[in-house]
Design an enzyme around this catalytic site. Structure first.
Site, PDB file in Angstrom:
ATOM      1  N   TYR A   1       0.807  -1.228   0.000  1.00 18.19           N
ATOM      2  CA  TYR A   1       0.000   0.000   0.000  1.00 18.19           C
ATOM      3  C   TYR A   1       0.836   1.271   0.000  1.00 18.19           C
ATOM      4  O   TYR A   1       0.557   2.223  -0.744  1.00 18.19           O
ATOM      5  CB  TYR A   1      -0.898  -0.050   1.243  1.00 18.19           C
ATOM      6  CG  TYR A   1      -1.678   1.196   1.569  1.00 18.19           C
ATOM      7  CD1 TYR A   1      -2.717   1.631   0.754  1.00 18.19           C
ATOM      8  CD2 TYR A   1      -1.406   1.913   2.735  1.00 18.19           C
ATOM      9  CE1 TYR A   1      -3.459   2.765   1.083  1.00 18.19           C
ATOM     10  CE2 TYR A   1      -2.141   3.044   3.073  1.00 18.19           C
ATOM     11  CZ  TYR A   1      -3.160   3.460   2.240  1.00 18.19           C
ATOM     12  OH  TYR A   1      -3.884   4.572   2.571  1.00 18.19           O
TER      13      TYR A   1
ATOM     14  N   LYS B   1       0.920   5.557  -1.914  1.00 16.68           N
ATOM     15  CA  LYS B   1       0.707   6.812  -1.189  1.00 16.68           C
ATOM     16  C   LYS B   1       1.952   7.700  -1.228  1.00 16.68           C
ATOM     17  O   LYS B   1       1.843   8.922  -1.265  1.00 16.68           O
ATOM     18  CB  LYS B   1       0.314   6.508   0.265  1.00 16.68           C
ATOM     19  CG  LYS B   1      -1.113   5.968   0.409  1.00 16.68           C
ATOM     20  CD  LYS B   1      -2.134   6.983  -0.057  1.00 16.68           C
ATOM     21  CE  LYS B   1      -3.563   6.551   0.232  1.00 16.68           C
ATOM     22  NZ  LYS B   1      -4.564   7.566  -0.177  1.00 16.68           N
TER      23      LYS B   1
END
Length: 346
Positions: free
Chosen positions: A193, A197
């Site tokens: 993840y 970001k």
């Protein structure tokens, strides 16, 4: 780029704001609070039922219900054609003018250990978090900037024009991304993840500088400001979904994380935007870690820059010990429970 003593640099009264991921969480609460400040709000998501509920929730707080307008668009913003369609539909709904502000709040997380992550999830993370921002920003920036670029090119092909008087500054347009704590510092279990970001933060930094080109070349256009908001962990359905796949090890490393309601996160984010911040942390922990890795990011004026620099010096020292502690926790966990990331069953 703003100071502690500057006026509101994010006025929204009478402005039209488009929010992706606007049917839940941060996006929904930001929409409601912006409606309270007089904005017209468009929310975008995949679920039409949640969108309709979201519009009802947001419109109840309109400060001028007789003039403010609200709209929803069903779309999957992980593809470029859909983002272009969203901007076109929003522009048509807005009387032929593109939205004044776009806030990219859509995204998802699949926090699992790297080798246990289904291979398709790596693409999903980039699509839902990073590419949704890339495609939406590409669509809206073309809507904002392309007409002036084309008009300028056409003018240069004809006879030279007399130098125009200095134009009256117009309210800025704002493009807002949504990052995460792991944009600055990741740890075991967030490997699938966190790169998506971190990429958003890099996109924000480079686009922020690039917008200076258009501001200088086309001073008659509203200036485009680029921001990234970094929300704290919020107790939402998304967090519940994440916790179902998250390992016990990752949960243990998260202990002490600052939890904020979506309403408070939205309020702090909007306050940061109003004060002119380009990178907007919503918690003390995120601010501290952010200051240690800001590099060439815009710091928002002398006093805010001084504060972040001093904070960064302190945090740099603290982070050495935090990393040592977390590495020790991971090694101890592996020795006691094995490599699954889960507590060993007796």
């Amino acid at each position: 780029m703003g100071s502690y003593f500057s006026k509101n640099q994010f006025p929204v009264n009478g402005q039209t704001i488009l929010i992706t991921g606007g049917s839940t969480g941060l996006g929904l609460n930001a929409g409601r609070q912006l409606a309270e400040k007089g904005a017209n709000v468009i929310i975008v998501a995949r679920n039409v039922g949640k969108l309709k509920e979201g519009i009802r929730y947001i419109s109840k707080c309109a400060c001028s219900p007789e003039t403010q307008r609200f709209h929803h668009i069903v779309a999957d913003v992980t593809t470029a054609p859909e983002c272009a369609r969203v901007v076109a539909e929003a522009t048509e709904w807005n009387g032929g003018c593109p939205p004044d502000i776009v806030w990219c709040c859509s995204g998802s997380a699949h926090p699992t250990l790297f080798i246990d992550t289904p291979i398709d999830q790596f693409q999903t993370m980039m699509d839902s978090n990073y590419f949704s921002c890339v495609y939406m920003s590409h669509a809206i920036l073309n809507a904002w900037l392309r007409p002036a670029i084309d008009a300028s090119a056409a003018t240069k092909e004809t006879e030279p024009q007399a130098k125009a008087a200095k134009p009256t500054p117009l309210p800025a347009r704002h493009l807002i991304f949504t990052g995460s704590f792991v944009s600055f510092y990741s740890f075991a279990g967030f490997t699938p993840y966190s790169p998506s970001k971190a990429a958003i933060r890099s996109l924000s930094d480079s686009l922020s500088q690039e917008m200076n080109l258009y501001a200088a070349a086309h001073p008659d256009l509203p200036r485009v400001r680029v921001h990234t908001v970094f929300p704290a962990t919020m107790p939402t359905q998304s967090l519940e979904d994440e916790n179902r796949v998250k390992t016990d090890l990752t949960k243990a490393l998260e202990e002490g994380d600052q939890i904020l309601s979506p309403e408070l996160c939205a309020r702090r984010a909007i306050s940061g935007l109003e004060s002119g911040e380009e990178l907007v942390p919503t918690s003390t922990i995120i601010w501290a870690v952010m200051t240690s890795v800001m590099g060439g990011s815009v710091r928002g004026g002398f006093w805010r820059g001084l504060e972040s620099t001093v904070g960064g010096w302190i945090t740099l020292i603290v982070m050495v010990f935090i990393r040592w502690e977390m590495d020790s926790k991971v090694r101890k966990w592996g020795a006691e429970h094995g490599s699954s990331g889960m507590v060993k069953k007796e």
